[in-house]
Scaffold this motif. Structure first.
Motif, PDB file in Angstrom:
ATOM      1  N   ASP A   1       0.836  -1.206   0.000  1.00 53.48           N
ATOM      2  CA  ASP A   1       0.000   0.000   0.000  1.00 53.48           C
ATOM      3  C   ASP A   1       0.868   1.253   0.000  1.00 53.48           C
ATOM      4  O   ASP A   1       0.553   2.247  -0.665  1.00 53.48           O
ATOM      5  CB  ASP A   1      -0.924  -0.001   1.223  1.00 53.48           C
ATOM      6  CG  ASP A   1      -2.039  -1.023   1.111  1.00 53.48           C
ATOM      7  OD1 ASP A   1      -2.346  -1.441  -0.030  1.00 53.48           O
ATOM      8  OD2 ASP A   1      -2.589  -1.405   2.151  1.00 53.48           O
ATOM      9  N   ALA A   2       1.947   1.216   0.754  1.00 50.85           N
ATOM     10  CA  ALA A   2       2.874   2.348   0.767  1.00 50.85           C
ATOM     11  C   ALA A   2       3.475   2.549  -0.617  1.00 50.85           C
ATOM     12  O   ALA A   2       3.661   3.691  -1.076  1.00 50.85           O
ATOM     13  CB  ALA A   2       3.972   2.121   1.801  1.00 50.85           C
ATOM     14  N   ALA A   3       3.809   1.471  -1.305  1.00 51.97           N
ATOM     15  CA  ALA A   3       4.362   1.570  -2.657  1.00 51.97           C
ATOM     16  C   ALA A   3       3.354   2.226  -3.592  1.00 51.97           C
ATOM     17  O   ALA A   3       3.716   3.080  -4.405  1.00 51.97           O
ATOM     18  CB  ALA A   3       4.735   0.183  -3.171  1.00 51.97           C
ATOM     19  N   ARG A   4       2.090   1.867  -3.473  1.00 56.97           N
ATOM     20  CA  ARG A   4       1.073   2.488  -4.329  1.00 56.97           C
ATOM     21  C   ARG A   4       0.976   3.991  -4.078  1.00 56.97           C
ATOM     22  O   ARG A   4       0.815   4.769  -5.014  1.00 56.97           O
ATOM     23  CB  ARG A   4      -0.284   1.825  -4.096  1.00 56.97           C
ATOM     24  CG  ARG A   4      -0.392   0.415  -4.645  1.00 56.97           C
ATOM     25  CD  ARG A   4      -1.837  -0.097  -4.535  1.00 56.97           C
ATOM     26  NE  ARG A   4      -1.920  -1.449  -5.016  1.00 56.97           N
ATOM     27  CZ  ARG A   4      -1.724  -2.532  -4.257  1.00 56.97           C
ATOM     28  NH1 ARG A   4      -1.432  -2.391  -2.965  1.00 56.97           N
ATOM     29  NH2 ARG A   4      -1.814  -3.740  -4.763  1.00 56.97           N
ATOM     30  N   ARG A   5       1.044   4.378  -2.824  1.00 58.75           N
ATOM     31  CA  ARG A   5       0.985   5.806  -2.513  1.00 58.75           C
ATOM     32  C   ARG A   5       2.174   6.545  -3.119  1.00 58.75           C
ATOM     33  O   ARG A   5       2.023   7.639  -3.676  1.00 58.75           O
ATOM     34  CB  ARG A   5       0.927   6.017  -0.995  1.00 58.75           C
ATOM     35  CG  ARG A   5      -0.360   5.537  -0.343  1.00 58.75           C
ATOM     36  CD  ARG A   5      -0.511   6.058   1.079  1.00 58.75           C
ATOM     37  NE  ARG A   5       0.513   5.547   1.982  1.00 58.75           N
ATOM     38  CZ  ARG A   5       0.404   4.405   2.679  1.00 58.75           C
ATOM     39  NH1 ARG A   5      -0.672   3.651   2.536  1.00 58.75           N
ATOM     40  NH2 ARG A   5       1.370   4.027   3.509  1.00 58.75           N
ATOM     41  N   LEU A   6       3.361   5.960  -3.019  1.00 59.34           N
ATOM     42  CA  LEU A   6       4.548   6.596  -3.585  1.00 59.34           C
ATOM     43  C   LEU A   6       4.499   6.608  -5.117  1.00 59.34           C
ATOM     44  O   LEU A   6       4.944   7.568  -5.749  1.00 59.34           O
ATOM     45  CB  LEU A   6       5.806   5.868  -3.106  1.00 59.34           C
ATOM     46  CG  LEU A   6       6.155   6.073  -1.631  1.00 59.34           C
ATOM     47  CD1 LEU A   6       7.290   5.153  -1.208  1.00 59.34           C
ATOM     48  CD2 LEU A   6       6.520   7.530  -1.350  1.00 59.34           C
ATOM     49  N   ILE A   7       3.965   5.556  -5.710  1.00 58.67           N
ATOM     50  CA  ILE A   7       3.838   5.502  -7.168  1.00 58.67           C
ATOM     51  C   ILE A   7       2.963   6.642  -7.662  1.00 58.67           C
ATOM     52  O   ILE A   7       3.244   7.273  -8.695  1.00 58.67           O
ATOM     53  CB  ILE A   7       3.268   4.135  -7.612  1.00 58.67           C
ATOM     54  CG1 ILE A   7       4.341   3.045  -7.465  1.00 58.67           C
ATOM     55  CG2 ILE A   7       2.766   4.189  -9.053  1.00 58.67           C
ATOM     56  CD1 ILE A   7       3.803   1.634  -7.609  1.00 58.67           C
TER      57      ILE A   7
ATOM     58  N   ALA B   1       5.156  -7.677  -7.260  1.00 63.52           N
ATOM     59  CA  ALA B   1       4.019  -8.070  -6.425  1.00 63.52           C
ATOM     60  C   ALA B   1       2.861  -7.085  -6.573  1.00 63.52           C
ATOM     61  O   ALA B   1       1.688  -7.484  -6.584  1.00 63.52           O
ATOM     62  CB  ALA B   1       4.451  -8.168  -4.963  1.00 63.52           C
ATOM     63  N   VAL B   2       3.170  -5.788  -6.692  1.00 63.08           N
ATOM     64  CA  VAL B   2       2.121  -4.781  -6.894  1.00 63.08           C
ATOM     65  C   VAL B   2       1.417  -5.030  -8.226  1.00 63.08           C
ATOM     66  O   VAL B   2       0.183  -4.998  -8.305  1.00 63.08           O
ATOM     67  CB  VAL B   2       2.717  -3.359  -6.841  1.00 63.08           C
ATOM     68  CG1 VAL B   2       1.682  -2.332  -7.296  1.00 63.08           C
ATOM     69  CG2 VAL B   2       3.195  -3.030  -5.435  1.00 63.08           C
ATOM     70  N   PHE B   3       2.177  -5.290  -9.282  1.00 59.48           N
ATOM     71  CA  PHE B   3       1.582  -5.595 -10.587  1.00 59.48           C
ATOM     72  C   PHE B   3       0.683  -6.816 -10.491  1.00 59.48           C
ATOM     73  O   PHE B   3      -0.417  -6.836 -11.052  1.00 59.48           O
ATOM     74  CB  PHE B   3       2.685  -5.833 -11.627  1.00 59.48           C
ATOM     75  CG  PHE B   3       2.945  -4.653 -12.507  1.00 59.48           C
ATOM     76  CD1 PHE B   3       2.467  -4.599 -13.798  1.00 59.48           C
ATOM     77  CD2 PHE B   3       3.670  -3.569 -12.028  1.00 59.48           C
ATOM     78  CE1 PHE B   3       2.702  -3.500 -14.599  1.00 59.48           C
ATOM     79  CE2 PHE B   3       3.926  -2.472 -12.819  1.00 59.48           C
ATOM     80  CZ  PHE B   3       3.440  -2.428 -14.122  1.00 59.48           C
ATOM     81  N   GLU B   4       1.166  -7.850  -9.816  1.00 56.84           N
ATOM     82  CA  GLU B   4       0.382  -9.077  -9.708  1.00 56.84           C
ATOM     83  C   GLU B   4      -0.962  -8.803  -9.032  1.00 56.84           C
ATOM     84  O   GLU B   4      -2.015  -9.261  -9.506  1.00 56.84           O
ATOM     85  CB  GLU B   4       1.161 -10.128  -8.921  1.00 56.84           C
ATOM     86  CG  GLU B   4       0.409 -11.444  -8.779  1.00 56.84           C
ATOM     87  CD  GLU B   4       1.234 -12.496  -8.057  1.00 56.84           C
ATOM     88  OE1 GLU B   4       0.929 -13.694  -8.228  1.00 56.84           O
ATOM     89  OE2 GLU B   4       2.173 -12.130  -7.321  1.00 56.84           O
ATOM     90  N   GLU B   5      -0.936  -8.062  -7.944  1.00 53.81           N
ATOM     91  CA  GLU B   5      -2.188  -7.783  -7.235  1.00 53.81           C
ATOM     92  C   GLU B   5      -3.109  -6.889  -8.057  1.00 53.81           C
ATOM     93  O   GLU B   5      -4.328  -7.091  -8.077  1.00 53.81           O
ATOM     94  CB  GLU B   5      -1.886  -7.141  -5.885  1.00 53.81           C
ATOM     95  CG  GLU B   5      -3.110  -7.037  -4.987  1.00 53.81           C
ATOM     96  CD  GLU B   5      -2.732  -6.686  -3.569  1.00 53.81           C
ATOM     97  OE1 GLU B   5      -2.760  -5.479  -3.240  1.00 53.81           O
ATOM     98  OE2 GLU B   5      -2.418  -7.605  -2.798  1.00 53.81           O
TER      99      GLU B   5
END
Length: 205
Positions: free
Chosen positions: A2-8, A44-48
């Motif tokens: 979730d943190a990665a999505r926010r930074l993206i 992992a983000v792409f997979e989800e």
């Protein structure tokens, strides 16, 4: 993740691991207990994202009356997010977040690093197409040569068109591009038309 999505959404993929653990509120050692590095996290983000996207498409497809209509929705609907690139300021910045350009650039970068893993990540889309091809063949609507193989090629074709227009200037309306893509796929499935047989429409023979 979730943190990665926010930074993206803010920085695209240029965030650092240090920024990530700060955003997530965890220690660096904790991150490395779960992921070998930042690229594995993005994988992992792409997979989800694809699992969730496939579930959303599946739900929309199931509301349609026949497999040909569902296949058409898959093929043409995949291009819908390209509307983010139409210059409308009300849309998100296409160079940030999980927009078409980020998805395209990161997809191919990760594919070079993890080709087998990325093939598995994309498989849910091929599975949806194969399911509908098999049902369409059983109903006599389409005549695919090999549903599994055809589904893989359709998924790759749709992805290629999406990736192309994520960066290229479209000389036609998005609707026309989608219609041409669907017509090509329909011909490849040996489909003679989109009208369901009497058993599906209730029309007497």
């Amino acid at each position: 993740m979730d943190a990665a999505r926010r930074l993206i959404r803010v920085k695209g993929s240029s965030f650092t691991t240090q920024e990530l653990v700060k955003e997530a509120g965890i220690a660096l050692q904790t991150f490395y207990r779960h992921f070998a590095g930042k690229d594995q996290l993005l994988l992992a983000v792409f997979e989800e994202e694809i699992i969730n996207g496939a579930a959303d498409i599946d739900a929309a497809m199931r509301r349609l009356p026949d497999p040909v209509a569902r296949l058409r929705l898959f093929v043409t609907g995949a291009l819908e997010s390209l509307r983010d690139l139409d210059g409308d300021p009300a849309h998100d910045d296409p160079d940030r977040g999980m927009g078409p350009r980020f998805v395209t650039a990161e997809h191919w970068r990760l594919h070079q690093l993890f080709p087998d893993e990325m093939a598995q990540v994309n498989q849910p889309f091929a599975d949806l197409v194969e399911r509908e091809l098999r049902e369409a063949a059983a109903l006599g609507l389409l005549r695919p040569a090999d549903p599994a193989s055809d589904a893989w090629f359709v998924m790759k074709l749709v992805m290629s068109v999406y990736h192309h227009y994520a960066f290229a200037t479209a000389g036609e309306r998005l609707e026309d591009i989608a219609a041409q893509l669907w017509a090509f796929c329909l011909a490849a499935f040996n489909g003679g038309g989109e009208t369901p047989p009497p058993s599906l429409t209730g029309t007497p023979s």
